[in-house]
Design an enzyme around this catalytic site. Structure first.
Site, PDB file in Angstrom:
ATOM      1  CB  SER A 158      -0.956  -0.040   1.187  1.00 24.72           C
ATOM      2  OG  SER A 158      -1.994   0.885   1.027  1.00 24.72           O
ATOM      3  CG  ASP A 168      -6.740  -2.332  -3.551  1.00 21.92           C
ATOM      4  OD1 ASP A 168      -7.264  -1.590  -2.705  1.00 21.92           O
ATOM      5  OD2 ASP A 168      -5.579  -2.763  -3.442  1.00 21.92           O
ATOM      6  CG  HIS A 185      -5.900  -2.359   0.152  1.00 23.24           C
ATOM      7  ND1 HIS A 185      -5.106  -1.813  -0.820  1.00 23.24           N
ATOM      8  CD2 HIS A 185      -5.351  -1.958   1.330  1.00 23.24           C
ATOM      9  CE1 HIS A 185      -4.133  -1.115  -0.272  1.00 23.24           C
ATOM     10  NE2 HIS A 185      -4.259  -1.189   1.033  1.00 23.24           N
TER      11      HIS A 185
END
Length: 708
Positions: free
Chosen positions: A560, A645, A680
């Site tokens: 991330s 995501d 995610h």
């Protein structure tokens, strides 16, 4: 379990058994001109078309075909590791106690816990009334609910004050957009409330029929409204009790520990605001506690006779103030725990006779017990060089027992009860490592690297005892470095598969996190963001200098915002890394922050800056990984993403990989793995995610010549 080869043998083996990557032509992404023109700066973005799957009304066939081609390429390049990956998966899965129960937590007359069963991916949420010897009620069988779904997340379990109803959220797409369900615990009937696009959590008023929930914007995923729903009414008639107008703020709703207030919180990384409502009067109006102030954060803790407030007003590292129940504005705030320059105050756990303050000093957490009668403070001591402690589930107010968690790089997750009056500590449960685990076989150290500006950067490192510091050991260096999130040292049974094959594992506590206090965060954000990247590089150089490893055996990993870090350090010092693993990476900073239609963009202005501002634009452009790909050699790189995501959209890593393929001048491997079913956080089951870990480890092992 297979016998593990010693680290010293493997370090030699890695030099001999260099693995060969097959000669397979990688996918080549199509280019289409797309000019970005802002602040007099014209930039062609030839892979902008990859956003099409995300944009409604666009033909997404080309995007899906490209991502599929990249997946096929990865599978072909990693084909010779298929059996090894399966072995790694079984090895890591084999350490997990499949049939297990969480520690029961006593709340409002019931003991609540979850349990897992052998072979099952999910769990059952249960309770017992009054005593642990009472009959078990299975409130939710998530294993059964998840049948037929590729992804299934049930969360936000909220029990009504009279213990007869359960509200919970379900996300079956992996976009963190939850539908709310009601289960009547007396009849067993479950009702779809017709409430969609929520955060997955609802708060009960004390009337047992009114709930409050957070509603998200279906496109941007911003949390925009707090809504009131009365059971038995149509969700279309729900009343909006608060709407956030500032798109840089996140909002949420909660209930105070003493059950007296419903609290709406709105905040960014720099300022916040709270509104309170008497939980006995759900149809009343929320009252502002203190209107938001520039650069002031605060959290409200209601007590029976006053409010405590945790705030950074005139207190960089936060302090605790108190204020009367009927006078809550800032001029009435009086210091309770004053600000300290070298101590970050992170949390306050409140009980009838005690407070427990969670603080961080010199990068390590500590608990301070405060006796409300005597006003005396006492620290809770711990022995290891690097560890993590945190308050566990403490819902009861009228108790002397404080439950907390403890872990380190070599100590499995442990839960303790500490009697705040007698100071007697009891270990209730420690994570069981199936097949056995001896912490004495491993070493953990806390080190400090010196950054180029003289700042000391903490490092937590773990390795097997027989590792020799000769520069020949493979080492995986991990970091995050954003949003003030501290990456504290924690145990991982999965990580043993690395350590037992000769890897050392290190965490770089770089600026942008909050390990060394609030200033540590301030020095790694906005116009100081580059400190995050150079700190990581300096830690890598330090570990090489200390002969833990060498550039031929040094690997980097982040996800991330940590994936942004990976892209930046690959551009900055490609020569320092044998391989880089960049997971769900935020690598197209400028384009994403310019597009307010992309989920969460406006919430991030306080972290990265707003590129509509010229100075912020050019600073972002100077470090954004996608913008700075050049015609030069890069290390071996594995990139992962998810088609659904919600935090970092798939097109960022896809565009980055396409540009790297086009420009890089080396023959090192570059792989992109897109999970077509998840988002995610990856897979939702407790075992499925291990397959992704096995792939990452197989990638590292192949580069090191470790074959089993």
């Amino acid at each position: 379990m297979k016998k593990i080869i010693s680290a010293s043998v493997l370090s030699v083996a890695s030099l001999i058994n260099a693995q060969v990557w097959p000669e397979i032509k990688p996918p080549v992404a199509e280019k289409q001109n797309h000019i970005r023109d802002i602040h007099g700066d014209k930039v062609n973005d030839p892979y902008y078309w990859m956003i099409d799957y995300f944009k409604k009304g666009k033909d997404s066939t080309k995007v899906v075909n490209y991502l599929t081609a990249e997946n096929n390429y990865l599978n072909a390049m990693m084909k010779d590791t298929d059996q090894f990956r399966e072995n790694l998966f079984q090895e890591m899965k084999g350490r997990i106690k499949e049939k297990d129960e969480s520690l029961p937590v006593f709340r409002n007359g019931y003991y609540y816990y979850s349990k897992t069963e052998e072979g099952k991916q999910y769990f059952k949420y249960c309770r017992k009334k009054g005593s642990l010897s009472a009959p078990e009620e299975i409130l939710l069988d998530v294993d059964k609910l998840a049948e037929g779904y590729k992804y299934y997340a049930a969360s936000g379990f909220s029990i009504s004050p009279d213990n007869t109803k359960l509200i919970y959220g379900v996300d079956d797409v992996s976009r963190r957009q939850y539908k709310l369900f009601l289960k009547d615990l007396t009849t067993g009937k479950t009702t779809d409330l017709g409430i969609k696009n929520t955060s997955g959590y609802a708060v009960w008023a004390n009337d047992n029929k009114t709930i409050f929930y957070t509603s998200k914007n279906v496109e941007t995923l911003l949390s925009e409204k707090i809504v009131r729903h009365i059971l038995g009414t149509e969700s279309s008639k729900d009343a909006v009790v608060y709407e956030e107008k500032d798109k840089t703020n996140y909002i949420g709703v909660s209930k105070s520990k003493n059950q007296q207030y419903i609290i709406i919180s709105s905040g960014s990384t720099t300022s916040s605001e709270s509104r309170l409502l008497d939980a006995d009067k759900p149809n009343g109006e929320f009252k502002i506690f203190q209107p938001r102030l520039k650069d002031v954060l605060y959290d409200v803790i209601p007590l029976e006779d006053k409010f405590l407030v945790v705030t950074n007003k005139d207190a960089l590292n936060f302090k605790v103030v108190e204020t009367p129940l009927n006078k809550t504005s800032v001029e009435n705030w009086k210091d309770f725990i004053p600000h300290r320059k070298n101590v970050l105050l992170e949390d306050v756990s409140v009980f009838k006779d005690f407070f427990v303050f969670t603080e961080k000093e010199n990068g390590l957490n500590q608990f301070i017990i405060y006796d409300r009668k005597t006003k005396k403070q006492k620290p809770v001591k711990f022995d290891e060089a690097a560890y993590t402690i945190y308050p566990s589930n403490n819902p009861e107010y009228n108790t002397e027992i404080f439950r907390f968690g403890y872990t380190s790089l070599i100590t499995p997750s442990s839960t303790y009860d500490e009697n705040l009056k007698t100071r007697k500590r009891e270990l209730l449960k420690q994570q069981e490592i199936v097949g056995g685990y001896n912490k004495e076989n491993y070493v953990t150290e806390r080190l400090f690297a010196t950054a180029k500006d003289g700042t000391k950067i903490p490092i937590s490192i773990v390795y097997k005892k027989d590792l020799q510091k000769n520069g020949k050991n493979p080492l995986l260096l991990y970091a995050y470095g954003s949003y003030g999130s501290s990456m504290d040292a924690t145990f991982s049974s999965v990580r043993l598969s690395l350590l037992d094959r000769g890897f050392a594992y290190a965490i770089a506590h770089i600026r942008g996190g909050q390990e060394m206090g609030r200033q540590w965060y301030e020095d790694g954000k906005m116009m100081k963001k580059k400190n995050t990247f150079t700190d990581f590089v300096d830690v890598g150089d330090f570990l090489v200098q200390q002969k833990f490893t060498s550039p031929q055996h040094l690997f980097a990993q982040g996800g991330s915002a940590g994936g942004l870090l990976m892209g930046a350090i690959a551009n900055l010092r490609p020569d320092l890394w044998k391989g880089v693993v960049s997971q769900v990476p935020f690598v197209d900073v400028v384009n994403t922050m310019l597009d307010e239609s992309i989920p969460l963009t406006t919430n991030e202005y306080d972290e990265w800056g707003n590129p509509n501002n010229k100075e912020a634009y050019f600073y972002m452009k100077s470090y954004s990984p996608y913008e700075n790909v050049e015609a030069k050699n890069y290390p071996n790189i594995l990139v992962t993403t998810g088609l659904h995501d919600s935090q970092v959209q798939y097109f960022e890593p896809a565009k980055w990989v396409a540009k790297l393929r086009d420009l890089k001048t080396d023959k090192n491997v570059l792989l992109l793995k897109t999970d077509m079913d998840y988002g995610h956080g990856g897979a939702s089951g407790r075992f499925d995610y291990l397959k992704d870990v096995a792939m990452v480890y197989a990638f590292l092992f192949k580069l090191e010549g470790i074959i089993k």
